[in-house]
Design a protein around this motif. Structure first.
Motif, PDB file in Angstrom:
ATOM      1  N   SER A  21      41.081 -80.908 -14.412  1.00 37.35           N
ATOM      2  CA  SER A  21      41.192 -79.410 -13.887  1.00 37.35           C
ATOM      3  C   SER A  21      39.931 -78.829 -13.639  1.00 37.35           C
ATOM      4  N   LEU A  22      39.137 -78.691 -14.747  1.00 37.32           N
ATOM      5  CA  LEU A  22      37.999 -78.095 -15.093  1.00 37.32           C
ATOM      6  C   LEU A  22      36.966 -78.689 -14.051  1.00 37.32           C
ATOM      7  N   ILE A  23      36.942 -79.944 -14.109  1.00 35.58           N
ATOM      8  CA  ILE A  23      35.984 -80.700 -13.076  1.00 35.58           C
ATOM      9  C   ILE A  23      36.332 -80.467 -11.673  1.00 35.58           C
ATOM     10  N   MET A  24      37.467 -80.359 -11.442  1.00 30.16           N
ATOM     11  CA  MET A  24      37.851 -80.063 -10.059  1.00 30.16           C
ATOM     12  C   MET A  24      37.582 -78.675  -9.768  1.00 30.16           C
ATOM     13  N   MET A  25      37.789 -77.646 -10.528  1.00 34.03           N
ATOM     14  CA  MET A  25      37.605 -76.232 -10.471  1.00 34.03           C
ATOM     15  C   MET A  25      36.074 -76.234 -10.083  1.00 34.03           C
ATOM     16  N   ILE A  26      34.910 -76.822 -10.644  1.00 31.37           N
ATOM     17  CA  ILE A  26      33.570 -76.858 -10.471  1.00 31.37           C
ATOM     18  C   ILE A  26      33.276 -77.413  -9.243  1.00 31.37           C
ATOM     19  N   PHE A  27      33.893 -78.742  -9.091  1.00 31.04           N
ATOM     20  CA  PHE A  27      33.811 -79.643  -7.923  1.00 31.04           C
ATOM     21  C   PHE A  27      34.145 -78.795  -6.660  1.00 31.04           C
ATOM     22  N   LEU A  28      35.186 -78.233  -6.732  1.00 27.47           N
ATOM     23  CA  LEU A  28      35.829 -77.246  -5.387  1.00 27.47           C
ATOM     24  C   LEU A  28      34.841 -76.231  -4.897  1.00 27.47           C
ATOM     25  N   VAL A  29      33.953 -75.829  -5.710  1.00 24.65           N
ATOM     26  CA  VAL A  29      32.692 -74.856  -5.277  1.00 24.65           C
ATOM     27  C   VAL A  29      32.031 -75.360  -4.141  1.00 24.65           C
ATOM     28  N   VAL A  30      32.021 -76.859  -4.218  1.00 25.01           N
ATOM     29  CA  VAL A  30      31.219 -77.226  -3.023  1.00 25.01           C
ATOM     30  C   VAL A  30      31.863 -77.255  -1.705  1.00 25.01           C
ATOM     31  N   PRO A  31      33.145 -77.564  -1.625  1.00 28.69           N
ATOM     32  CA  PRO A  31      33.696 -77.324  -0.382  1.00 28.69           C
ATOM     33  C   PRO A  31      33.954 -75.784   0.296  1.00 28.69           C
ATOM     34  N   LEU A  52      48.017 -71.452   0.484  1.00 28.17           N
ATOM     35  CA  LEU A  52      48.779 -71.855  -0.442  1.00 28.17           C
ATOM     36  C   LEU A  52      49.155 -73.296  -0.683  1.00 28.17           C
ATOM     37  N   SER A  53      49.013 -74.150   0.407  1.00 30.44           N
ATOM     38  CA  SER A  53      49.087 -75.664   0.278  1.00 30.44           C
ATOM     39  C   SER A  53      47.947 -76.114  -0.608  1.00 30.44           C
ATOM     40  N   MET A  54      46.660 -75.512  -0.276  1.00 28.78           N
ATOM     41  CA  MET A  54      45.689 -76.037  -0.980  1.00 28.78           C
ATOM     42  C   MET A  54      45.656 -75.783  -2.382  1.00 28.78           C
ATOM     43  N   ALA A  55      46.324 -74.540  -3.116  1.00 29.19           N
ATOM     44  CA  ALA A  55      46.697 -74.220  -4.271  1.00 29.19           C
ATOM     45  C   ALA A  55      47.554 -75.355  -4.881  1.00 29.19           C
ATOM     46  N   MET A  56      48.605 -75.603  -4.007  1.00 30.60           N
ATOM     47  CA  MET A  56      49.711 -76.724  -4.603  1.00 30.60           C
ATOM     48  C   MET A  56      48.975 -78.060  -4.944  1.00 30.60           C
ATOM     49  N   LEU A  57      48.064 -78.219  -4.025  1.00 27.48           N
ATOM     50  CA  LEU A  57      47.309 -79.621  -4.005  1.00 27.48           C
ATOM     51  C   LEU A  57      46.508 -79.791  -5.136  1.00 27.48           C
ATOM     52  N   GLY A  58      45.758 -78.405  -5.640  1.00 26.87           N
ATOM     53  CA  GLY A  58      44.940 -78.094  -6.940  1.00 26.87           C
ATOM     54  C   GLY A  58      45.944 -78.669  -8.084  1.00 26.87           C
ATOM     55  N   PHE A  59      46.921 -78.395  -8.310  1.00 29.31           N
ATOM     56  CA  PHE A  59      47.855 -78.665  -9.404  1.00 29.31           C
ATOM     57  C   PHE A  59      48.259 -80.046  -9.080  1.00 29.31           C
ATOM     58  N   ILE A  60      48.369 -80.460  -8.036  1.00 28.56           N
ATOM     59  CA  ILE A  60      48.983 -81.928  -7.810  1.00 28.56           C
ATOM     60  C   ILE A  60      47.722 -82.974  -8.460  1.00 28.56           C
ATOM     61  N   GLY A  61      46.441 -82.762  -7.868  1.00 29.80           N
ATOM     62  CA  GLY A  61      45.359 -83.889  -7.840  1.00 29.80           C
ATOM     63  C   GLY A  61      45.133 -83.929  -9.473  1.00 29.80           C
ATOM     64  N   LEU A 119      43.982 -72.405 -13.456  1.00 25.61           N
ATOM     65  CA  LEU A 119      45.364 -72.067 -13.928  1.00 25.61           C
ATOM     66  C   LEU A 119      45.787 -73.478 -14.745  1.00 25.61           C
ATOM     67  N   ASN A 120      45.603 -74.417 -14.141  1.00 21.65           N
ATOM     68  CA  ASN A 120      46.193 -75.719 -14.447  1.00 21.65           C
ATOM     69  C   ASN A 120      45.586 -76.297 -15.838  1.00 21.65           C
ATOM     70  N   SER A 121      44.111 -75.972 -15.801  1.00 23.41           N
ATOM     71  CA  SER A 121      43.364 -76.031 -17.166  1.00 23.41           C
ATOM     72  C   SER A 121      43.900 -75.131 -18.417  1.00 23.41           C
TER      73      SER A 121
END
Length: 418
Positions: free
Chosen positions: A143-153, A321-330, A273-275
């Motif tokens: 989750s922490l990796i994805m949080m930083i990774f998602l700064v790029v998009p 909101l859909s993107m937020a749900m995907l953040g938890f799912i991934g 939040l997931n982290s």
């Protein structure tokens, strides 16, 4: 004997590992999202028509999915570092090749090759994290990796738009080459080899196939792999059609980068939040809740898209909101799917990434090609993917959702071999 490039003198701390893994994965994201504002200019200069401009994105996705079959097996034999260096060098060289492309067909071919050759940049980071930790703690780190990774998009479309305005679309590929070089230097100087002698695997084809088969047939894993492939396939559908949808359907092309970036903010917040909560509530409880939430939001998006003259201000909040749900799912689904495979982490990450990327590329390409000037095809696909994804998770969980962390561990112990 594991053949290794000279390792770093000092092991990475957890924080540095998180940032470096995020940057490695971010190279792939930058190679997709920075292109989005320039698709129209590419199509005009290289004489691509209609929805064909989307192939610049979908070819890369498809290549990444096909290429992901191979890096994990080599990473399990020769180590993580050599496979990363092959991917980084390919990223740099093929980015330069794309910048020099003289026809649309050549550009698509090079993008396909780039996706294949650079697939290790998506596969190996998950294996490196699994080398260190597993279970809910892996979900927290991912989750922490994805949080930083998602700064790029969020920032990549703005970077791409600025480069497009100042230097033209070919310079975006030059920026990719520069980024690949900088990250490669960091890997060379700081990343130690994480594959142990005990976990090294044979490179023979039968061994590779056996390991991949093991990663495929485990019931407690495969539903999460294919389920996440479906829901993220609908996200790929948005990426393919986002430039046309935002610029043409909603007439907001001048604000494309801002709108695209704001829609991803929900995913960043979800990973943060997931982290914080996943080790308390468990990856299953959080992930299952998010999947159901994704379905509910998709239903609302379909209703909104079916109304006459849907506005951008109706579309974007629901997309966020859909993107937020995907953040938890991934992160959670990835950690659950990788849990049984510490001994073959590279092969498991390889086959799982390949399934996600290939399924997502094909599905996302089909959704993008179905673009009809409205958001209806996207909304319909999101709803269908959420329902099918839930059915697959129910299969893996033997029809029982929301297992507590302790109960989930007992489940894994009871069904450890199939």
């Amino acid at each position: 004997m594991i053949s290794r490039t000279e390792p770093a003198k000092k092991s990475l701390g957890e924080r540095e590992m998180i940032v470096l893994m995020a940057l490695l994965m971010s190279l792939q994201a930058f190679g997709i999202d920075a292109m989005l504002p320039a698709l129209g200019e590419m199509a005009k200069e290289l004489s691509a028509t209609g929805n064909n401009r989307q192939f610049v994105i979908s070819a890369y996705f498809l290549g990444a999915g096909l290429g992901a079959f191979f890096p994990g097996a080599f990473a399990d034999k020769f180590g993580r570092r050599p496979v990363l260096f092959v991917g980084l060098l390919s990223y740099i060289v093929l980015s330069i090749g794309c910048a020099l492309a003289t026809s649309f067909e050549w550009l698509i071919g090079l993008r396909l090759m780039q996706g294949i050759a650079c697939a290790g940049l998506s596969v190996v980071p998950a294996a490196i994290v699994r080398d260190h930790v597993g279970g809910d703690r892996m979900a927290r780190l991912m989750s922490l990796i994805m949080m930083i990774f998602l700064v790029v998009p969020i920032v990549a479309p703005a970077i791409g738009q600025v480069i497009l305005m100042l230097l033209g679309w070919r310079a975006i590929f030059g920026a990719m080459a520069v980024m690949g070089t900088l990250v490669g230097l960091w890997v060379w100087l700081r990343l130690p080899e994480t594959l142990t002698e005990a976990n090294a695997q044979d490179i023979r084809p039968l061994t590779i196939l056996r390991n991949m088969k093991e990663a495929l047939i485990r019931r407690e894993s495969i539903g999460y792999v294919v389920g996440s492939a479906l829901v993220f396939g609908s996200l790929f559908g948005f990426l393919n059609s986002s430039q046309q949808l935002i610029s043409e359907s909603f007439g907001a092309g001048d604000y494309f980068a801002i709108i695209f970036g704001s829609s991803v903010l929900g995913m960043v917040g979800a990973n943060f939040l997931n982290s914080r909560i996943v080790e308390r509530f468990g990856a299953r409880r959080v992930g299952h809740t998010a999947l159901i939430g994704f379905g509910i939001v998709s239903l609302a998006q379909l209703w909104s898209a079916s109304q006459p003259q849907q506005s951008l201000f109706q579309f974007i909040p629901l997309l966020a909101l859909s993107m937020a749900m995907l953040g938890f799912i991934g992160a959670n689904f990835s950690a659950i799917a990788m849990q049984p495979f510490q001994h073959i982490a590279g092969a498991a990450s390889s086959i799982q990434t390949s399934i996600r990327m290939t399924t997502g590329a094909v599905l996302g390409g089909a959704i993008g090609q179905a673009y009809d000037g409205t958001a209806q095809p996207l909304a319909m696909s999101m709803l269908a993917c959420s329902v099918l994804g839930l059915a697959l998770v129910l299969f893996s969980e033997r029809m029982k959702l929301f297992r507590a962390p302790g109960e989930a561990r007992r489940y894994m112990q009871m069904h450890g071999n199939y």
